[in-house]
Scaffold this motif. Structure first.
Motif, short mmCIF file in Angstrom:
data_model
loop_
_atom_site.label_atom_id
_atom_site.label_comp_id
_atom_site.label_asym_id
_atom_site.label_seq_id
_atom_site.Cartn_x
_atom_site.Cartn_y
_atom_site.Cartn_z
N LYS A 28 35.82 42.39 35.58
CA LYS A 28 35.68 43.70 36.24
C LYS A 28 36.80 43.95 37.23
CE LYS A 28 32.32 46.52 38.72
NZ LYS A 28 32.58 46.52 40.16
N GLU A 29 37.04 42.97 38.08
CA GLU A 29 38.09 43.14 39.09
C GLU A 29 39.45 43.32 38.43
OE1 GLU A 29 37.54 43.56 42.23
OE2 GLU A 29 35.40 43.07 42.21
N LEU A 30 39.68 42.57 37.38
CA LEU A 30 40.99 42.65 36.72
C LEU A 30 41.20 44.00 36.04
CD1 LEU A 30 41.31 39.08 35.12
CD2 LEU A 30 42.23 39.91 37.31
N GLU A 32 39.75 46.79 36.79
CA GLU A 32 39.89 47.81 37.84
C GLU A 32 41.31 47.83 38.38
OE1 GLU A 32 36.91 47.05 40.78
OE2 GLU A 32 35.37 48.17 39.67
N ASN A 33 41.86 46.65 38.62
CA ASN A 33 43.24 46.59 39.13
C ASN A 33 44.21 47.19 38.13
OD1 ASN A 33 42.59 45.47 41.57
ND2 ASN A 33 43.09 43.35 40.99
N SER A 34 44.01 46.89 36.85
CA SER A 34 44.92 47.42 35.83
C SER A 34 44.84 48.95 35.79
CB SER A 34 44.59 46.86 34.46
OG SER A 34 44.81 45.47 34.45
N SER A 78 47.25 47.24 48.34
CA SER A 78 48.20 48.36 48.42
C SER A 78 47.43 49.67 48.52
CB SER A 78 49.09 48.35 47.18
OG SER A 78 48.27 48.37 46.04
N LYS A 79 46.12 49.56 48.62
CA LYS A 79 45.33 50.78 48.40
C LYS A 79 44.82 51.48 49.66
CE LYS A 79 44.63 48.75 44.03
NZ LYS A 79 43.81 47.88 43.22
N ILE A 80 44.61 50.76 50.75
CA ILE A 80 44.26 51.45 51.99
C ILE A 80 44.95 50.75 53.14
CG2 ILE A 80 41.98 52.36 51.39
CD1 ILE A 80 40.91 49.94 53.11
N PHE A 92 39.69 51.93 42.55
CA PHE A 92 38.49 51.11 42.44
C PHE A 92 38.37 50.10 43.57
CE2 PHE A 92 39.15 52.53 38.15
CZ PHE A 92 37.90 53.03 37.87
N GLY A 93 39.34 49.22 43.60
CA GLY A 93 39.24 48.16 44.58
C GLY A 93 39.68 48.67 45.93
N PHE A 94 39.15 48.13 46.97
CA PHE A 94 39.70 48.46 48.28
C PHE A 94 39.52 47.31 49.24
CE2 PHE A 94 35.61 48.84 50.08
CZ PHE A 94 34.83 49.51 49.18
N GLU A 97 40.44 41.67 48.25
CA GLU A 97 40.10 40.26 48.24
C GLU A 97 39.73 39.73 46.85
OE1 GLU A 97 35.41 40.32 49.39
OE2 GLU A 97 36.87 40.31 51.01
N ALA A 98 39.79 40.59 45.87
CA ALA A 98 39.39 40.15 44.55
C ALA A 98 40.32 39.04 44.06
CB ALA A 98 39.38 41.30 43.57
N LEU A 99 41.59 39.30 44.07
CA LEU A 99 42.52 38.29 43.58
C LEU A 99 42.43 37.01 44.42
CD1 LEU A 99 45.76 40.15 42.44
CD2 LEU A 99 43.96 39.10 41.06
#
Ligand code: ADP
Ligand code: MG
Length: 593
Positions: A28-30, A32-34, A78-80, A92-94, A97-99
């Motif tokens: 899911k995290e991957l 979303e990042n893509s 890079s998102k917020i 999606f991610g914010f 910390e997923a990676l």
């Protein structure tokens, strides 16, 4: 001293548990990042349900070498830049910390290249730290490979489930993303075999065809788009012809984010009320767009759950959209199968209440539907036909037939061949539904037979006292009953179609319902009891299992069924028919794999 500060790595492993419980969470995290990186092509490969290996290859914007070197550190995003941006964020991610979490519990390789550079960078990480850096030739975009999940956290590794379980989670997630991003080409491989290959599509229904199999894909309709109060509902769902025992085919997206929410599911199933038996579920992919300010996506660390400011509004919108869609679907089908020239298309191909006492309003109405009136009501073999069939009209119906009747099996099931496959129809369940719907429609317009000698029924005084205030109920269905003594009722008239039926049973049953439902408020009481009465009359008047039927009667029944509302189940929720497609049969006979 007992309290010790955990080593950074240990602390990260614990924190990772919040995000990474199983392979599907990583996937899911991957993905979303893509998607955040603007990828239009995403290929996901997993081995052993993701326990052994997960790789995602995207053609998104990629990362600069500097970014790549820090992207797996905690709170890098890079998102917020500030917490205030959380509210309106569209990516999606914010959490940034997923990676970091993934890298702390698995071995990770990241290969990435941006558009305007020639060389890409490849990093190998273990225990959250870079082990190797390499300059590589690669395509624009990012490839992330994850192996040995939980290799350094044996306690968690133990909790991984069987490969099929983990794989199923991955598949569900993959489907959700694919349904939600039609413009993206998604590929999923398992143990080196391609399982799904979904090039970009325009319509959600096309995506469903890529992701699901028959019979689901044969019964999908686009949702009639609903817009009101800043809420837009769109998507696709299965019609009444499809049902499954689990909710696994239901996907909701809120502002392009897949969410799990049981209230949305019940709003959906409410739209199917009366057409799917309880405990059966449709499949659906439904996109809800709301003002981002009216929804909280942060109620769950994995952001899978959601809270609406005003859940009722959203729920009723869903139910309404589903109902409208199913109704439209049915009338479309009706036009197709009845295929009659004059408008409007009449709802029924025969009139169940034909004879002398039919009141005028109905006859007036019938003038508008000349081609399909006056076809006799399905009769049991031993009963005389009520009316002659004009030859012309008979032809009309025959011409529009979309099935071939094969035979009656065990005096209970009708076998027929249709374009879509072999159908088995339960004659009683089907007839019950036909009658039930007609009683609703022709309420109060029943042709009755007045009995020369009223039929008298003896009951206890108490029961009759109880029933007397409700005798009106029966009148609506053409049953005229009066009290003729302390413990006596006199039945003076019955509907034509009901004349050979045991009225005593119906009366004692009704007394039972009055006792059972008496505590309800008058409106509910009336509604429930009419419904029960209607179902019971339909049941009693319907042909039974074991009745031999003539070909003509069977055909009449099938024609009527085609144009009946809610025709896929009987009023008690049993199916009226089952279909076996040619495909099903060929698989069974191993002509096809
Ligand atoms: P977040 O997505 O919340 O920002 P992540 O830990 O998931 O946090 O990712 C950290 C950063 O790494 C992202 O903000 C993004 O800049 C970069 N990144 C991760 N995956 C990709 C990818 N597939 N393509 C481009 N950049 C990526
Ligand atoms: Mg992310």
């Amino acid at each position: 001293m007992k309290i010790k500060k955990l080593a950074r790595q240990e602390a990260q492993k614990i924190a990772a548990g919040e995000v990474v419980e199983r392979p599907a969470n990583i996937v899911k995290e991957l993905i979303e990042n893509s998607l955040d990186a603007g990828a239009r092509h995403i290929m996901l490969s997993v081995k052993q349900g993701g326990k052994k290996y997960i790789r995602i290859v995207d053609n998104g914007g990629g990362m600069s070498p500097e970014d790549a070197k820090i992207c797996f550190e905690r709170h890098t995003t890079s998102k917020i830049k500030t917490i205030d941006q959380l509210q309106n964020i569209n990516t999606f991610g914010f959490r940034g910390e997923a990676l970091a979490s993934i890298c702390s519990v698995a071995k990770v390789t990241i290969t990435t290249k941006q558009k305007d550079t020639l060389e890409g960078l490849e990093l190998s990480l273990e225990n959250g730290a870079i082990e190797k850096t390499k300059i590589v030739g690669t395509q624009t975009g990012t490839t992330i490979t994850i192996t040995d999940l939980f290799y350094n956290v044996p306690a968690r590794k133990k909790f991984l489930k069987a490969t099929t379980t983990e794989w199923n989670h991955v598949v569900t997630l993959f489907k959700a993303f694919a349904l939600d991003n039609l413009a993206v080409h998604f590929i999923l491989e398992h143990d080196d075999a391609t399982v799904y290959n979904c090039p970009p599509v325009q319509q959600i229904t096309e995506r469903i065809t890529q992701l699901f199999q028959e019979p689901l894909t044969n019964h999908v309709a686009s949702l009639t788009t609903f817009e009101k109060d800043d809420i837009t509902i769109s998507g696709a769902l299965t019609t009444q012809q499809y049902a499954r025992y689990d909710r696994g085919g239901i996907f909701f997206f809120v502002n392009n984010r897949w969410v799990k929410n049981y209230r949305l599911i019940s709003a959906l199933t409410k739209g199917y009320l009366n057409v799917l038996p309880s405990g059966r579920y449709p499949a659906a992919a439904i996109a809800i767009t709301v003002n981002p300010k009216t929804v909280d996506i942060n109620v769950h660390p994995k952001k899978e759950e959601i809270q609406f400011l005003n859940p009722r509004l959203v729920e009723s919108a869903i139910t309404a959209a589903v109902k409208t869609t199913l109704e439209n679907q049915l009338s479309k089908h009706l036009k197709r199968t009845v295929n009659l020239a004059p408008e409007p298309v009449a709802p029924f191909s025969s009139d169940p209440f034909p004879l002398p006492f039919t009141p005028t309003p109905l006859q007036k109405e019938e003038k508008k539907e000349p081609k399909i009136q006056n076809i006799p009501f399905p009769q049991k073999e031993e009963q005389p036909q009520q009316q002659e069939v004009p030859k012309e009209e008979n032809k009309q119906i025959a011409a529009s037939k979309n099935y071939t009747l094969l035979s009656q099996y065990k005096k209970t099931y009708l076998l027929l061949e249709k374009e879509e496959g072999l159908f088995i129809v339960d004659q009683h369940a089907a007839h019950e539904r036909i009658l039930y719907e007609r009683f609703a429609d022709r309420f109060n317009q029943v042709a009755v037979v007045r009995l020369l000698f009223p039929h008298s029924i003896t009951l206890s005084t108490g029961d009759i006292d109880l029933l007397e205030p409700h005798l009106e109920l029966f009148h609506k269905y053409g049953i005229e009953i009066e009290r003729s003594g302390k413990d006596q009722l006199a039945v003076k008239a019955t509907p034509v179609f009901f004349k050979n039926q045991p009225i005593n049973d119906l009366i004692t049953q009704t007394i039972g319902w009055v006792k059972e439902l008496g505590a309800l408020d008058p409106q509910d009481f009336y509604k429930k009891i009419t419904e029960k009465l209607r179902a019971q009359m339909a049941c009693k008047a319907a042909v039974k299992a074991g009745d031999v039927l003539t070909t003509k009667t069977m055909e009449q029944l099938l024609d009527d069924l085609e144009t009946t509302n809610n025709r896929f189940t009987c009023p008690h929720g049993r199916p009226t028919s089952w279909m076996f497609s040619l495909n099903d049969l060929e698989r069974k006979f191993k002509r096809k794999l």
